[in-house]
Design an enzyme around this catalytic site. Structure first.
Site, PDB file in Angstrom:
ATOM      1  N   THR A 168      -6.622  24.835   1.436  1.00 17.41           N
ATOM      2  CA  THR A 168      -6.197  26.199   1.125  1.00 17.41           C
ATOM      3  C   THR A 168      -4.717  26.283   1.427  1.00 17.41           C
ATOM      4  O   THR A 168      -4.233  25.631   2.349  1.00 17.41           O
ATOM      5  CB  THR A 168      -6.973  27.176   2.023  1.00 17.41           C
ATOM      6  OG1 THR A 168      -8.306  27.266   1.545  1.00 17.41           O
ATOM      7  CG2 THR A 168      -6.361  28.572   2.025  1.00 17.41           C
ATOM      8  N   GLY A 198     -14.556  33.748   0.567  1.00 20.45           N
ATOM      9  CA  GLY A 198     -14.202  33.588   1.982  1.00 20.45           C
ATOM     10  C   GLY A 198     -13.235  34.655   2.456  1.00 20.45           C
ATOM     11  O   GLY A 198     -13.166  35.755   1.893  1.00 20.45           O
ATOM     12  N   THR A 219      -6.096  30.171   7.379  1.00 20.28           N
ATOM     13  CA  THR A 219      -6.900  29.155   6.711  1.00 20.28           C
ATOM     14  C   THR A 219      -7.985  28.698   7.673  1.00 20.28           C
ATOM     15  O   THR A 219      -7.836  28.826   8.881  1.00 20.28           O
ATOM     16  CB  THR A 219      -6.013  27.964   6.281  1.00 20.28           C
ATOM     17  OG1 THR A 219      -6.863  26.875   5.896  1.00 20.28           O
ATOM     18  CG2 THR A 219      -5.112  27.480   7.393  1.00 20.28           C
TER      19      THR A 219
HETATM   20  N1  ASP Z   1     -10.461  29.962   4.327  1.00 20.58           N
HETATM   21  C1  ASP Z   1     -10.916  29.329   3.121  1.00 20.58           C
HETATM   22  C2  ASP Z   1     -12.275  29.878   2.763  1.00 20.58           C
HETATM   23  O1  ASP Z   1     -13.092  30.076   3.640  1.00 20.58           O
HETATM   24  C3  ASP Z   1     -11.044  27.838   3.220  1.00 20.58           C
HETATM   25  C4  ASP Z   1      -9.897  27.124   3.872  1.00 20.58           C
HETATM   26  O2  ASP Z   1      -8.986  27.737   4.405  1.00 20.58           O
HETATM   27  O3  ASP Z   1      -9.888  25.874   3.835  1.00 20.58           O
HETATM   28  O4  ASP Z   1     -12.537  30.049   1.595  1.00 20.58           O
END
Ligand code: ASP
Length: 306
Positions: A168, A198, A219
């Site tokens: 992300t 998310g 993230t």
């Molecule tokens: N926060 C992101 C989600 O849960 C994933 C990530 O940050 O890698 O969709």
């Protein structure tokens, strides 16, 4: 350490394990994005323009889980979430589960600047993109060969992929006028269920900005971050302390309340201070300070702060 001054910008490429990656390529990716945003700030551009540009570069880079290179869901399709935040008047634009745009962050910005609304999801968001002049692309154009092969392998093995998404992306900036902004964009977690969203597009959770304090992008495990409003917590903590101290404080209270925390956070203070922190083994991070100094690391040291 030098006194912080403006403008300044910081980007992340996702909190996760980051094993089996070409580290130099990942660091080049975040560094290039930070520099692209910085060039805009240096030329007198706004924090909003800078974070959007940095995010676009990372969405185009297949190493990161955003735009081209996003993880596919259990049905083999890319569904992207994005959020742009503007500290002037605490504004934001967000999109969730969009499937047909190359740059979800640009659509998020158009939601903020060209509609009366804040948040669009699914087919309606793609439809809005077309109405606002963005080209719609086939979903498969967002899928890399590597991701397609992993999807086929999962189908054959019937085994879910373990672990957190690794890429992300996010950016946070303060411009020379003292305005702050952040951008966050993601394809979500690997092998997510269709329709799963998310933290990334949720204002206060995946990103937040308030000119009184700063701007942040998060993230990590979205199901944890969105319960805690991690970015609002961090931005609100920039009161008489630096962005680095505020990021640390927010992450500490997150980790104290959420079992097995998996998260990362970048923060640009309205004073030009920069902070970053993560609980995961790695979070590629790059920054540029007011005097043009560029840095990039795979792991943010615990004493990080500018
Ligand atoms: N926060 C992101 C989600 O849960 C994933 C990530 O940050 O890698 O969709």
């Amino acid at each position: 350490m030098a006194q912080p001054s403006r403008p300044a910008l910081i980007v992340h490429g996702g909190a996760g394990n980051w094993t089996n990656f070409d580290e130099a390529a990942v660091l080049n990716g975040v560094r290039a994005a930070a520099l692209a945003g910085w060039e805009i700030l240096r030329a007198g551009g706004s924090a909003i323009e800078a974070v959007e540009e940095a995010a676009i570069l990372l969405e185009d880079d297949p190493l990161f889980d955003a735009g081209y290179g996003s993880f596919v869901n259990l049905e083999g399709e890319v569904e992207m979430d994005a959020l742009i935040t503007d500290g002037r008047g605490i504004r934001f634009g967000a999109v969730a589960a969009v499937r047909r745009v190359r740059h979800a962050i640009t659509l998020a910005r158009l939601v903020m600047t060209r509609t009366e609304n804040c948040f669009f999801a699914g087919d309606g968001a793609d439809q809005l993109a077309a109405e606002l002049g963005l080209s719609l692309i086939p979903n498969i154009d967002l899928v890399t060969e590597k991701e397609f092969a992993l999807f086929r392998q999962r189908e054959a093995d019937r085994l879910p992929r373990a672990g957190l998404g690794t890429g992300t992306i996010g950016a946070a900036a303060v411009d020379s006028a003292g305005h702050v902004a952040s951008a966050t964009s993601t394809g979500g977690t690997p092998d997510k269920r269709k329709g799963r969203v998310g933290d990334s597009p949720i204002f206060g959770a995946g990103g937040y900005a308030d000119d009184a304090h700063g701007a942040a992008s998060a993230t990590g495990r979205g199901e944890q971050i969105m319960r805690f409003f991690l970015c609002k917590e961090a931005v609100d903590a920039v009161r008489g302390i630096s962005a680095a101290q505020a990021a640390q404080a927010a992450m500490q209270s997150f980790a104290a309340r959420v079992p097995s925390p998996e998260a990362g956070l970048i923060l640009a203070g309205a004073d030009g201070s920069l902070g970053a922190v993560h609980t995961t083994p790695a979070m590629p991070t790059a920054w540029v300070t007011a005097d043009g100094q560029v840095g990039a690391v795979m792991q943010v040291p615990p004493d990080f702060g500018i």
